[in-house]
Scaffold this motif. Structure first.
Motif, PDB file in Angstrom:
ATOM      1  N   LEU A  48    -116.340  38.840 -52.274  1.00 16.42           N
ATOM      2  CA  LEU A  48    -117.568  38.146 -52.655  1.00 16.42           C
ATOM      3  C   LEU A  48    -118.531  37.981 -51.488  1.00 16.42           C
ATOM      4  N   ALA A  49    -117.991  37.991 -50.271  1.00 22.60           N
ATOM      5  CA  ALA A  49    -118.853  37.827 -49.097  1.00 22.60           C
ATOM      6  C   ALA A  49    -119.953  38.882 -49.051  1.00 22.60           C
ATOM      7  N   ASP A  50    -119.665  40.073 -49.566  1.00 23.55           N
ATOM      8  CA  ASP A  50    -120.678  41.134 -49.574  1.00 23.55           C
ATOM      9  C   ASP A  50    -121.915  40.742 -50.375  1.00 23.55           C
ATOM     10  N   LEU A  51    -121.735  39.831 -51.346  1.00 19.88           N
ATOM     11  CA  LEU A  51    -122.851  39.384 -52.172  1.00 19.88           C
ATOM     12  C   LEU A  51    -123.667  38.287 -51.506  1.00 19.88           C
ATOM     13  N   LEU A  52    -123.121  37.694 -50.444  1.00 20.23           N
ATOM     14  CA  LEU A  52    -123.751  36.513 -49.859  1.00 20.23           C
ATOM     15  C   LEU A  52    -124.330  36.727 -48.467  1.00 20.23           C
ATOM     16  N   VAL A  53    -123.674  37.522 -47.637  1.00 19.04           N
ATOM     17  CA  VAL A  53    -124.127  37.693 -46.260  1.00 19.04           C
ATOM     18  C   VAL A  53    -125.542  38.271 -46.250  1.00 19.04           C
ATOM     19  N   GLY A  54    -126.399  37.646 -45.473  1.00 23.77           N
ATOM     20  CA  GLY A  54    -127.802  38.036 -45.399  1.00 23.77           C
ATOM     21  C   GLY A  54    -128.700  37.319 -46.384  1.00 23.77           C
ATOM     22  N   ARG A  55    -128.110  36.488 -47.254  1.00 21.94           N
ATOM     23  CA  ARG A  55    -128.883  35.788 -48.283  1.00 21.94           C
ATOM     24  C   ARG A  55    -129.176  34.348 -47.865  1.00 21.94           C
ATOM     25  N   ASP A  56    -130.107  33.742 -48.587  1.00 22.67           N
ATOM     26  CA  ASP A  56    -130.470  32.344 -48.383  1.00 22.67           C
ATOM     27  C   ASP A  56    -129.357  31.461 -48.959  1.00 22.67           C
ATOM     28  N   PRO A  57    -128.685  30.615 -48.156  1.00 22.81           N
ATOM     29  CA  PRO A  57    -127.576  29.822 -48.665  1.00 22.81           C
ATOM     30  C   PRO A  57    -127.996  28.724 -49.629  1.00 22.81           C
ATOM     31  N   LEU A  58    -129.269  28.378 -49.651  1.00 19.42           N
ATOM     32  CA  LEU A  58    -129.725  27.272 -50.484  1.00 19.42           C
ATOM     33  C   LEU A  58    -129.966  27.678 -51.939  1.00 19.42           C
ATOM     34  N   ARG A  59    -129.851  28.957 -52.246  1.00 21.20           N
ATOM     35  CA  ARG A  59    -129.999  29.401 -53.646  1.00 21.20           C
ATOM     36  C   ARG A  59    -128.621  29.334 -54.327  1.00 21.20           C
ATOM     37  N   ILE A  60    -128.074  28.131 -54.405  1.00 19.87           N
ATOM     38  CA  ILE A  60    -126.679  27.946 -54.807  1.00 19.87           C
ATOM     39  C   ILE A  60    -126.441  28.432 -56.235  1.00 19.87           C
ATOM     40  N   GLU A  61    -127.289  28.033 -57.149  1.00 18.23           N
ATOM     41  CA  GLU A  61    -127.050  28.414 -58.546  1.00 18.23           C
ATOM     42  C   GLU A  61    -127.177  29.929 -58.738  1.00 18.23           C
ATOM     43  N   ASP A  62    -128.131  30.536 -58.098  1.00 20.73           N
ATOM     44  CA  ASP A  62    -128.263  31.988 -58.204  1.00 20.73           C
ATOM     45  C   ASP A  62    -127.027  32.677 -57.640  1.00 20.73           C
ATOM     46  N   HIS A  63    -126.523  32.190 -56.516  1.00 14.47           N
ATOM     47  CA  HIS A  63    -125.304  32.782 -55.950  1.00 14.47           C
ATOM     48  C   HIS A  63    -124.131  32.597 -56.901  1.00 14.47           C
ATOM     49  N   TRP A  64    -124.040  31.422 -57.524  1.00 13.57           N
ATOM     50  CA  TRP A  64    -122.926  31.173 -58.467  1.00 13.57           C
ATOM     51  C   TRP A  64    -122.992  32.154 -59.626  1.00 13.57           C
ATOM     52  N   GLN A  65    -124.172  32.376 -60.160  1.00 16.27           N
ATOM     53  CA  GLN A  65    -124.321  33.305 -61.284  1.00 16.27           C
ATOM     54  C   GLN A  65    -123.939  34.726 -60.876  1.00 16.27           C
ATOM     55  N   VAL A  66    -124.388  35.142 -59.711  1.00 14.77           N
ATOM     56  CA  VAL A  66    -124.087  36.500 -59.258  1.00 14.77           C
ATOM     57  C   VAL A  66    -122.592  36.659 -58.989  1.00 14.77           C
ATOM     58  N   MET A  67    -121.988  35.686 -58.314  1.00 19.17           N
ATOM     59  CA  MET A  67    -120.561  35.793 -57.997  1.00 19.17           C
ATOM     60  C   MET A  67    -119.699  35.819 -59.251  1.00 19.17           C
ATOM     61  N   THR A  68    -120.062  35.053 -60.267  1.00 15.47           N
ATOM     62  CA  THR A  68    -119.219  34.973 -61.461  1.00 15.47           C
ATOM     63  C   THR A  68    -119.531  36.045 -62.500  1.00 15.47           C
ATOM     64  N   ARG A  69    -120.740  36.608 -62.475  1.00 14.79           N
ATOM     65  CA  ARG A  69    -121.153  37.472 -63.579  1.00 14.79           C
ATOM     66  C   ARG A  69    -121.465  38.911 -63.189  1.00 14.79           C
ATOM     67  N   SER A  70    -121.566  39.200 -61.896  1.00 10.72           N
ATOM     68  CA  SER A  70    -121.981  40.553 -61.523  1.00 10.72           C
ATOM     69  C   SER A  70    -120.845  41.565 -61.651  1.00 10.72           C
ATOM     70  N   GLY A  71    -119.612  41.102 -61.636  1.00  7.85           N
ATOM     71  CA  GLY A  71    -118.488  42.005 -61.842  1.00  7.85           C
ATOM     72  C   GLY A  71    -118.240  42.221 -63.324  1.00  7.85           C
ATOM     73  N   PHE A  72    -117.851  43.424 -63.687  1.00  4.54           N
ATOM     74  CA  PHE A  72    -117.586  43.709 -65.105  1.00  4.54           C
ATOM     75  C   PHE A  72    -116.398  42.892 -65.603  1.00  4.54           C
ATOM     76  N   TYR A  73    -115.379  42.707 -64.746  1.00  2.91           N
ATOM     77  CA  TYR A  73    -114.205  41.900 -65.091  1.00  2.91           C
ATOM     78  C   TYR A  73    -114.384  40.514 -64.479  1.00  2.91           C
ATOM     79  N   ARG A  74    -114.351  39.517 -65.327  1.00  7.12           N
ATOM     80  CA  ARG A  74    -114.756  38.177 -64.914  1.00  7.12           C
ATOM     81  C   ARG A  74    -113.650  37.160 -65.172  1.00  7.12           C
ATOM     82  N   GLY A  75    -113.803  36.001 -64.540  1.00  2.33           N
ATOM     83  CA  GLY A  75    -112.953  34.867 -64.842  1.00  2.33           C
ATOM     84  C   GLY A  75    -111.571  34.938 -64.218  1.00  2.33           C
TER      85      GLY A  75
END
Length: 382
Positions: A48-75
């Motif tokens: 998951l770090a690949d999705l976050l490094v270089g990004r703004d840490p304060l966009r918490i909800e956007d990061h949560w959505q991307v981390m949980t939903r960007s993979g085809f296999y979830r949960g």
């Protein structure tokens, strides 16, 4: 501000800490502990770090959505725990950036203190009585204990009497103005749970936890709820709002999401709000480390339907390190007469002793739960 680095630390006794660092020197800590599977979660955090490094840490909800939903296999517990640790760390960064505790960012406190309970061990009623009395003497007004050891599929009258004996010992030690909760730990089949909860009613436990396995969260849990007036609690092995919906519909009284298993502060807040619409109380699950407890407290102080908070000080799992060992200032977890005061420090409200964490991570851990078997050699639930 951008995320510069994400590190993980496996530390004794069985915890996984996550540190998120930024290019402006602000760092946040989270806990992604998944008991018995933390090394697997460690790998998931790095993915998951690949999705976050270089990004703004304060966009918490956007990061949560991307981390949980960007993979085809979830949960599932591994991904949800990895997200949880990172989510906590991002909230910690946000609080430190704005100079406020996380609960202030969640809408502000709804209480000044929260009730906490302690775990007690003991395989026999006399042991339970002694340990419950010790916690009562230490000021705690509520304890939790396991309802049994290995439990047969439809066990004997003696096994039922043993559970009743443990509960009776806890009730006597805590007195009529104290509370005890019984953790069935998923060791009971549904018919066995139905038999036992009915007989426990005169002892008035605060709640019975996880009376059946999470696989049976719908209809079979409903059967147990319908068999007793005792409040039924569950949720430590549920990882999202959608997984909580069936148990809320089944009629539970207490939801127990784990802030290190169920998607972090962001998702636990949503689970709490969903539970509130069912008139269900929240008692966050937390038999693990200090960062997890700090994150739970931030949720507790911003959430109106909180009942009580679990904490692991002195729990039987903590044989090599305890709750306060990785904190610069352990007084933040001072429990006064069974209450914890509202933390006022920025972020999660704790300061991690990073040097101690790095030293402990050199040893790490490989904690696993035991494998139990029935007398006939078949697998038994631990």
């Amino acid at each position: 501000m951008r995320i510069r680095q994400i590190e993980t630390f496996l530390v004794p006794p069985r915890w996984l800490f996550v540190k998120v660092s930024t290019d402006e020197g602000v760092s946040g800590w989270g806990e992604a502990t998944l008991e018995g599977r933390s090394a697997t979660v460690q790998a998931a955090v790095q993915e998951l770090a690949d999705l976050l490094v270089g990004r703004d840490p304060l966009r918490i909800e956007d990061h949560w959505q991307v981390m949980t939903r960007s993979g085809f296999y979830r949960g599932g517990p591994v991904l949800a725990s990895a997200v949880a640790g990172l989510d906590q760390a991002l909230w910690d960064i946000a609080g430190r950036t704005y100079g406020a505790p996380v609960h202030q960012l969640l809408g502000g406190p709804v209480r000044d203190r929260v009730r906490v309970y302690s775990w007690i061990g003991g395989d026999e009623p006399a042991e339970v009585a002694d340990r419950a009395a010790a916690q009562r003497a230490a000021g705690f007004t509520a304890v939790k204990l396991n309802a049994s050891g290995r439990m047969g599929l439809l066990d004997t009258s003696a096994a039922i009497d043993h559970t009743l004996g443990l509960a009776a010992a806890a009730r006597e030690a805590m007195g009529p103005d104290g509370d005890f909760a019984l953790d069935f730990h998923g060791r009971f089949t549904t018919p066995m749970a139905r038999r036992v909860v009915a007989e426990l009613e005169p002892l008035r436990p605060l709640f019975v936890e996880e009376p059946v396995l999470p696989e049976y969260a719908g209809d079979r849990l409903r059967d147990v709820v319908g068999a007793t007036t005792i409040p039924i609690a569950t949720g430590e092995r549920l990882y999202s709002r959608t997984e909580f919906l069936p148990v809320l519909r089944a009629g539970i009284a207490v939801a127990q999401p784990d802030v290190s298993h169920a998607g972090g502060i962001s998702e636990c807040r949503r689970i709490a709000a969903l539970a509130e619409t069912f008139d269900v109380l929240l008692a966050p699950h937390c038999p693990i480390g200090p960062i997890a407890l700090a994150a739970c407290l931030q949720v507790d102080f911003a959430t109106p339907n909180v009942l009580i908070q679990e904490q692991s000080l002195g729990i039987h799992y903590n044989t090599t390190s305890d709750l306060l060992d990785y904190l610069v200032d352990p007084t933040v977890f001072t429990f006064d007469q069974g209450w914890c005061a509202r933390p006022t420090g920025p972020g999660l409200g704790i300061e991690i002793d990073e040097a101690a964490v790095r030293r402990a991570a050199e040893t790490g851990h490989a904690w696993r739960g035991p494998v139990w078997r029935h007398p006939d050699g078949s697998f038994a639930e631990w």
